[in-house]
Design an enzyme around this catalytic site. Structure first.
Site, PDB file in Angstrom:
ATOM      1  N   LYS A 289      50.115 -53.549  43.708  1.00  0.00           N
ATOM      2  CA  LYS A 289      48.720 -53.265  43.338  1.00  0.00           C
ATOM      3  C   LYS A 289      47.866 -53.105  44.593  1.00  0.00           C
ATOM      4  O   LYS A 289      48.180 -53.682  45.628  1.00  0.00           O
ATOM      5  CB  LYS A 289      48.158 -54.438  42.528  1.00  0.00           C
ATOM      6  CG  LYS A 289      48.628 -54.516  41.094  1.00  0.00           C
ATOM      7  CD  LYS A 289      47.950 -55.677  40.381  1.00  0.00           C
ATOM      8  CE  LYS A 289      48.415 -55.786  38.939  1.00  0.00           C
ATOM      9  NZ  LYS A 289      48.065 -54.638  38.108  1.00  0.00           N
ATOM     10  N   ARG A 363      55.078 -55.834  29.462  1.00  0.00           N
ATOM     11  CA  ARG A 363      55.834 -55.327  28.312  1.00  0.00           C
ATOM     12  C   ARG A 363      57.325 -55.581  28.464  1.00  0.00           C
ATOM     13  O   ARG A 363      58.042 -55.707  27.479  1.00  0.00           O
ATOM     14  CB  ARG A 363      55.519 -53.839  28.113  1.00  0.00           C
ATOM     15  CG  ARG A 363      55.899 -52.972  29.270  1.00  0.00           C
ATOM     16  CD  ARG A 363      55.234 -51.606  29.222  1.00  0.00           C
ATOM     17  NE  ARG A 363      53.814 -51.691  29.548  1.00  0.00           N
ATOM     18  CZ  ARG A 363      52.974 -50.657  29.518  1.00  0.00           C
ATOM     19  NH1 ARG A 363      53.412 -49.462  29.168  1.00  0.00           N
ATOM     20  NH2 ARG A 363      51.718 -50.816  29.822  1.00  0.00           N
TER      21      ARG A 363
HETATM   22  N1  BES Z   1      48.381 -57.411  34.372  1.00  0.00           N
HETATM   23  C1  BES Z   1      48.167 -56.004  34.396  1.00  0.00           C
HETATM   24  C2  BES Z   1      47.017 -55.558  33.513  1.00  0.00           C
HETATM   25  C3  BES Z   1      45.641 -56.017  33.924  1.00  0.00           C
HETATM   26  C4  BES Z   1      44.905 -55.285  34.819  1.00  0.00           C
HETATM   27  C5  BES Z   1      45.082 -57.142  33.355  1.00  0.00           C
HETATM   28  C6  BES Z   1      43.633 -55.700  35.162  1.00  0.00           C
HETATM   29  C7  BES Z   1      43.809 -57.556  33.701  1.00  0.00           C
HETATM   30  C8  BES Z   1      43.082 -56.834  34.589  1.00  0.00           C
HETATM   31  C9  BES Z   1      49.414 -55.271  33.927  1.00  0.00           C
HETATM   32  O1  BES Z   1      50.622 -55.879  34.207  1.00  0.00           O
HETATM   33  C10 BES Z   1      49.432 -53.930  34.583  1.00  0.00           C
HETATM   34  O2  BES Z   1      49.501 -53.893  35.768  1.00  0.00           O
HETATM   35  N2  BES Z   1      49.371 -52.896  33.774  1.00  0.00           N
HETATM   36  C11 BES Z   1      49.381 -51.561  34.270  1.00  0.00           C
HETATM   37  C12 BES Z   1      50.147 -50.722  33.286  1.00  0.00           C
HETATM   38  C13 BES Z   1      50.298 -49.299  33.700  1.00  0.00           C
HETATM   39  C14 BES Z   1      51.102 -49.203  34.965  1.00  0.00           C
HETATM   40  C15 BES Z   1      50.945 -48.540  32.591  1.00  0.00           C
HETATM   41  C16 BES Z   1      47.943 -51.079  34.363  1.00  0.00           C
HETATM   42  O3  BES Z   1      47.135 -51.384  33.493  1.00  0.00           O
HETATM   43  O4  BES Z   1      47.625 -50.410  35.352  1.00  0.00           O
HETATM   44 ZN    ZN Z   2      51.316 -55.367  36.177  1.00  0.00          ZN
END
Ligand code: BES
Ligand code: ZN
Ligand code: ZN
Length: 507
Positions: A289, A363
């Site tokens: 990230k 997921r």
């Molecule tokens: N934990 C994150 C989602 C999240 C982001 C929760 C910001 C709270 C605040 C999750 O694991 C994630 O990174 N999801 C990705 C999915 C995508 C790559 C399809 C996202 O939302 O960018």
């Molecule tokens: Zn994630």
């Protein structure tokens, strides 16, 4: 903070603060707000008389209109035993709801901290207000007081902690004490457990590892009527949860799979499974990230935290419903042996998954947890997860997104969310977007091609629920707040506890 149902005239009550509520006057469009008027039923008129009209004079002088969230503290100068009267605005009567009372409760808590009150008294009139009977109103108010008094200060030095010295809250009522007592108990259990979930989400991942989460879950088992078991990595492997393990691989912290079980004393009316995403830190893994805001990813176990807190409440309220909680917990880190984009893993239910991004890890771990929970044949299965960043763009900060394969279950959740002050908004589980998940060298890939990430995520999860009636709550929008809300300070909000408690106890 202890709550007590009490009887008596509030004007002669020996408490540091007497809280008096009042509604806003109805005004026509464009009209200036009128000063509020005190109500007899809530003790306002009687206290005002003792204060020689001091409250009503202040109301007109300072034009206190009784707007929601507004309050005034009045020094009583010995005219009544209480040191202060706290006036609380409830807003207009036609907009009155349980949420009004949660917010009012929070206002009282905060005022009590300001004047270092040890005791507070509040009147609850006998009659319904709107459609709400006294017990439900008591429950909401108690929840609000507990939620509003929350602060996370464990890592601050002693002098800087602004802790509440409030010892006793008297709920002054006339009438059915056992019913009120029950409502109070439910409000107390729910409010305290939500604050516990907040603590878990606010604790840095350094101190909130999967093993710590497992220990805390185990501790719940020793207190209440819960049975708690924890699967180690070896046992998780024996269960063929390779989707889960693929994510855990990049961290030196060992993964755990927690199972908490509540069995009612009498025959269960229903069997519910709740599943919480327990990523104790989400760095994104190899698909790392961006640094900005990454610290919030300590809260990526908010689903797990809520589920543990729900089990604590269930053990206290003892509904005639069997509840199983499942928590896959691990860290998502980018070590040399971490799973890589392009890797293919086989999930517990036999489906192969091509990992396109290691940041869609929630997921992956839920896939195996859902297939495991579904095998135990619950009547309903609900997962709670901070699954997609897109969720907040879809529904905003006030709502969690709900998706699922059973409309009746979703409708029940909508109703519970409304009552519990945790509204959910349904998004479609759009079949046409499914093909985006299957264009892959494997059976599935872990990202979709629709731009609706929240829907893609739910569609992916659906592949692992089998025939079970299932709903997915994406709490990425509500589990964390950057600003102070009426009863949630900045940080983890404990989202999901109240809606699930309401859902389970109203089955
Ligand atoms: N934990 C994150 C989602 C999240 C982001 C929760 C910001 C709270 C605040 C999750 O694991 C994630 O990174 N999801 C990705 C999915 C995508 C790559 C399809 C996202 O939302 O960018
Ligand atoms: Zn994630
Ligand atoms: Zn995540």
């Amino acid at each position: 903070m202890k709550f007590k149902i009490a009887k008596g005239a509030v004007e002669s009550f020996k408490a540091d603060v007497i809280a008096i509520v009042c509604f806003e006057k109805e005004t026509k469009k464009g009209e200036k707000p009128k000063p509020a008027s005190l109500m007899k039923e809530d003790g306002g008129v009687a206290v005002d008389r003792k204060l020689k009209g001091g409250i009503s004079k202040l109301i007109s002088a300072e034009e206190f209109a009784g707007s929601e969230g507004k309050s005034k503290l009045i020094f009583t100068a010995g005219l009544v035993p209480a040191r202060y009267v706290l006036l609380i605005g409830l807003g207009q009567k036609k907009a009155f709801g349980l949420e009004t009372l949660r917010r009012a409760g929070s206002v009282v808590s905060k005022a009590a901290v300001d004047v270092k009150a040890k005791s507070v008294a509040v009147v609850f009139q006998k009659e319904r207000v709107g459609e709400f009977g006294t017990p439900t109103r008591i429950q909401a108010f108690v929840e609000g007081m507990l939620l509003g008094s929350y602060s996370f200060e464990q890592y601050k030095k002693e002098e800087d902690r602004k802790r509440s010295v409030l010892e006793t809250v008297f709920l002054v009522t006339a009438g059915n004490a056992p019913l009120f007592q029950k409502a109070l108990f439910a409000g107390e259990a729910t409010g305290k457990a939500t604050n516990f979930a907040r603590d878990l989400g606010n604790t840095p991942s350094l101190d909130m590892t999967p093993l710590v989460l497992a220990r805390l879950a185990k501790e719940e088992g020793t207190k209440g009527r819960l049975h708690v078991s924890v699967m180690s990595e070896r046992e998780i492997r024996a269960e063929k949860m390779e989707a889960f393990l693929s994510i855990a691989r990049g961290s030196p912290q060992p993964p755990v799979f927690i199972h908490m079980q509540y069995k009612p004393a009498r025959k269960a009316k229903a069997k519910v499974a709740i599943i919480g995403k327990g990523i104790t830190f989400d760095s994104g893994g190899i698909s790392i990230k961006p640094p900005k805001g990454m610290e919030q990813m300590k809260d990526d176990m908010a689903g797990a935290a809520a589920v543990i807190a729900v089990m604590r409440v269930i053990a206290q309220l003892k509904p005639h419903v069997a509840v199983d909680a499942y928590i896959p917990a691990c860290e998502n880190m980018p070590a040399g042996n971490a799973v890589k984009p392009g890797d293919v893993v086989r999930a517990r239910n036999g489906k192969t998954i091509e990992i396109i991004t290691t940041d869609a890890e929630g997921r992956m771990i839920l896939a195996d947890a859902l297939s495991y929970a579904s095998d135990k044949k619950p009547d309903y299965m609900i997962d709670l997860a901070t699954l997609t960043g897109a969720c907040v763009y879809a529904v905003g900060e006030k709502y969690a997104a709900v998706l699922g394969n059973d409309q009746r279950l979703i409708d029940k959740l909508k109703h519970s969310g409304e009552r519990a002050g945790e509204p959910v908004w349904q998004l479609p589980l759009e079949k046409d977007y499914k093909k985006g998940l299957t264009r892959s060298i494997a059976d599935l890939k872990n990202v979709g091609s629709s731009r609706a990430d929240t829907i893609n995520g739910a569609l992916f999860l659906e592949e692992f629920v089998g025939e079970t009636k299932w709903a997915h709550l994406d709490i990425a929008s509500t589990s964390w707040t950057d600003e102070d809300l009426p009863y949630s300070p900045r940080g983890c909000t404990g989202a999901g506890v109240r809606i699930l408690v309401n859902f389970i106890t109203s089955l």
